[in-house]
Design a protein around this motif. Structure first.
Motif, mmCIF file in Angstrom:
data_model
loop_
_atom_site.group_PDB
_atom_site.id
_atom_site.type_symbol
_atom_site.label_atom_id
_atom_site.label_comp_id
_atom_site.label_asym_id
_atom_site.label_seq_id
_atom_site.Cartn_x
_atom_site.Cartn_y
_atom_site.Cartn_z
ATOM 1 N N ALA A 1 -0.427 4.528 -15.377
ATOM 2 C CA ALA A 1 -0.822 4.356 -13.980
ATOM 3 C C ALA A 1 -1.337 5.692 -13.446
ATOM 4 C CB ALA A 1 0.362 3.888 -13.146
ATOM 5 N N PRO A 2 -2.408 5.678 -12.642
ATOM 6 C CA PRO A 2 -2.922 6.933 -12.102
ATOM 7 C C PRO A 2 -1.964 7.525 -11.068
ATOM 8 C CG PRO A 2 -4.205 5.071 -11.307
ATOM 9 C CD PRO A 2 -3.224 4.537 -12.284
ATOM 10 N N THR A 3 -2.119 8.814 -10.836
ATOM 11 C CA THR A 3 -1.282 9.479 -9.835
ATOM 12 C C THR A 3 -1.650 8.989 -8.450
ATOM 13 O OG1 THR A 3 -2.849 11.299 -9.690
ATOM 14 C CG2 THR A 3 -1.009 11.554 -11.240
ATOM 15 N N GLU A 4 -0.711 9.070 -7.553
ATOM 16 C CA GLU A 4 -0.911 8.578 -6.189
ATOM 17 C C GLU A 4 -0.908 9.752 -5.226
ATOM 18 O OE1 GLU A 4 2.234 5.838 -5.434
ATOM 19 O OE2 GLU A 4 1.623 4.498 -7.017
ATOM 20 N N PRO A 5 -1.474 9.630 -4.072
ATOM 21 C CA PRO A 5 -2.364 8.587 -3.567
ATOM 22 C C PRO A 5 -3.804 8.855 -3.964
ATOM 23 C CG PRO A 5 -1.882 10.112 -1.807
ATOM 24 C CD PRO A 5 -1.123 10.596 -3.012
ATOM 25 N N VAL B 1 -1.790 3.187 -3.371
ATOM 26 C CA VAL B 1 -0.441 3.668 -3.092
ATOM 27 C C VAL B 1 0.531 2.639 -3.636
ATOM 28 C CG1 VAL B 1 1.199 4.240 -1.258
ATOM 29 C CG2 VAL B 1 -1.173 4.907 -1.036
ATOM 30 N N ARG B 2 1.630 3.104 -4.192
ATOM 31 C CA ARG B 2 2.663 2.240 -4.781
ATOM 32 C C ARG B 2 2.083 1.319 -5.860
ATOM 33 N NH1 ARG B 2 4.256 0.934 0.837
ATOM 34 N NH2 ARG B 2 5.362 2.770 1.525
ATOM 35 N N ARG B 3 1.219 1.875 -6.685
ATOM 36 C CA ARG B 3 0.594 1.191 -7.816
ATOM 37 C C ARG B 3 -0.205 -0.038 -7.414
ATOM 38 N NH1 ARG B 3 4.498 1.332 -12.884
ATOM 39 N NH2 ARG B 3 2.482 1.119 -13.858
ATOM 40 N N ARG B 4 -0.822 0.026 -6.229
ATOM 41 C CA ARG B 4 -1.607 -1.118 -5.746
ATOM 42 C C ARG B 4 -2.771 -0.611 -4.906
ATOM 43 N NH1 ARG B 4 -2.732 -4.962 -2.244
ATOM 44 N NH2 ARG B 4 -2.224 -7.114 -2.577
ATOM 45 N N TRP B 5 -3.950 -1.193 -5.120
ATOM 46 C CA TRP B 5 -5.111 -0.893 -4.299
ATOM 47 C C TRP B 5 -5.105 -1.827 -3.100
ATOM 48 C CZ3 TRP B 5 -8.390 3.081 -4.774
ATOM 49 C CH2 TRP B 5 -8.451 3.746 -5.998
ATOM 50 N N SER B 6 -5.368 -1.297 -1.905
ATOM 51 C CA SER B 6 -5.474 -2.136 -0.708
ATOM 52 C C SER B 6 -6.518 -1.531 0.218
ATOM 53 C CB SER B 6 -4.132 -2.260 0.006
ATOM 54 O OG SER B 6 -3.775 -1.034 0.582
ATOM 55 N N LEU B 7 -7.082 -2.369 1.073
ATOM 56 C CA LEU B 7 -8.079 -1.893 2.032
ATOM 57 C C LEU B 7 -7.447 -1.446 3.338
ATOM 58 C CD1 LEU B 7 -10.956 -4.444 1.452
ATOM 59 C CD2 LEU B 7 -10.869 -2.052 0.803
ATOM 60 N N ASP B 8 -6.141 -1.504 3.418
ATOM 61 C CA ASP B 8 -5.418 -1.102 4.606
ATOM 62 C C ASP B 8 -5.045 0.371 4.477
ATOM 63 O OD1 ASP B 8 -4.080 -1.135 6.971
ATOM 64 O OD2 ASP B 8 -2.311 -2.165 6.202
ATOM 65 N N SER B 9 -5.273 1.157 5.510
ATOM 66 C CA SER B 9 -4.943 2.581 5.454
ATOM 67 C C SER B 9 -3.486 2.837 5.812
ATOM 68 C CB SER B 9 -5.856 3.371 6.378
ATOM 69 O OG SER B 9 -5.665 2.941 7.715
ATOM 70 N N GLN B 10 -2.743 1.814 6.183
ATOM 71 C CA GLN B 10 -1.352 1.969 6.576
ATOM 72 C C GLN B 10 -0.468 2.507 5.452
ATOM 73 O OE1 GLN B 10 0.132 -1.584 8.295
ATOM 74 N NE2 GLN B 10 1.215 -0.497 9.891
ATOM 75 N N PRO B 11 -0.632 2.074 4.180
ATOM 76 C CA PRO B 11 0.214 2.644 3.120
ATOM 77 C C PRO B 11 0.046 4.148 2.972
ATOM 78 C CG PRO B 11 -0.850 0.666 2.326
ATOM 79 C CD PRO B 11 -1.440 0.986 3.674
ATOM 80 N N LEU B 12 -1.156 4.657 3.192
ATOM 81 C CA LEU B 12 -1.386 6.095 3.082
ATOM 82 C C LEU B 12 -0.611 6.832 4.168
ATOM 83 C CD1 LEU B 12 -2.884 8.220 1.461
ATOM 84 C CD2 LEU B 12 -4.773 8.008 3.063
#
Length: 173
Positions: free
Chosen positions: A27-31, A42-53
């Motif tokens: 798995a690539p490094t985050e974020p 973030v958390r090993r998942r791609w999302s279009l929401d900037s909230q996880p960042l």
């Protein structure tokens, strides 16, 4: 007489299976942030929401070092990897091309919120209709369902076995 060649049982062995080729060994490094679409890893998942960042920056007590990396959806679009094909045909499609295109773009935008890799690759005006290619087979099915729900008509779904290619044909005379 026995040969030295190993016997390959093509009925049980998946000869054309390409599962997991798009993934790396780790798995690539985050974020990570995609420069093309703004998707966040973030958390090993791609999302279009900037909230996880934002939650990662709060958890680590500062702004984390963000790596710019193209997301899998942008890589698939750039590579032209097509797994779904939608054909829109008929006189109704030619007369309402702008409305149909707007509907398909809106539905693809909503689908990208669930799965950022689901994208429209190309739009090709064809003879008496439109041909849309997608990065995932599920998006092609979803677009066909949206057309039936909005404009009725006849839809046909065809799938290939191992290649994960969905062909959807929507027609309204």
């Amino acid at each position: 007489m026995r040969t030295r060649k190993r016997y390959i049982d093509s009925f049980r062995r998946r000869v054309d299976h390409h599962g997991g080729e798009h993934r790396g060994p780790r798995a690539p490094t985050e974020p990570r942030v995609c420069p093309g679409c703004g998707a966040v890893y973030v958390r090993r998942r791609w999302s279009l929401d900037s909230q996880p960042l934002a939650s990662v920056s709060r958890r680590r007590g500062g702004t984390p070092a963000v790596t710019l990396t193209p997301c899998p959806g942008c890589r698939r679009v750039r590579a032209g990897a097509v797994e779904g094909i939608l054909r829109v045909e008929g006189g109704f499609a030619a007369a309402h091309a702008a409305d149909i295109r707007r509907l398909l773009v809106n539905e693809a935008t909503r689908a990208a919120l669930d799965n950022p890799t689901a994208r429209i690759v190309t739009w090709q005006p064809g003879a008496g209709g439109l041909v849309v290619s997608t990065t995932t087979p599920h998006l092609a099915q979803r677009l066909g369902h949206a057309l039936v729900k909005a404009y009725s008509g006849d839809v046909r779904y065809d799938f290939s076995h191992e290649n994960h290619l969905a062909r959807v044909r929507w027609r309204r005379p």
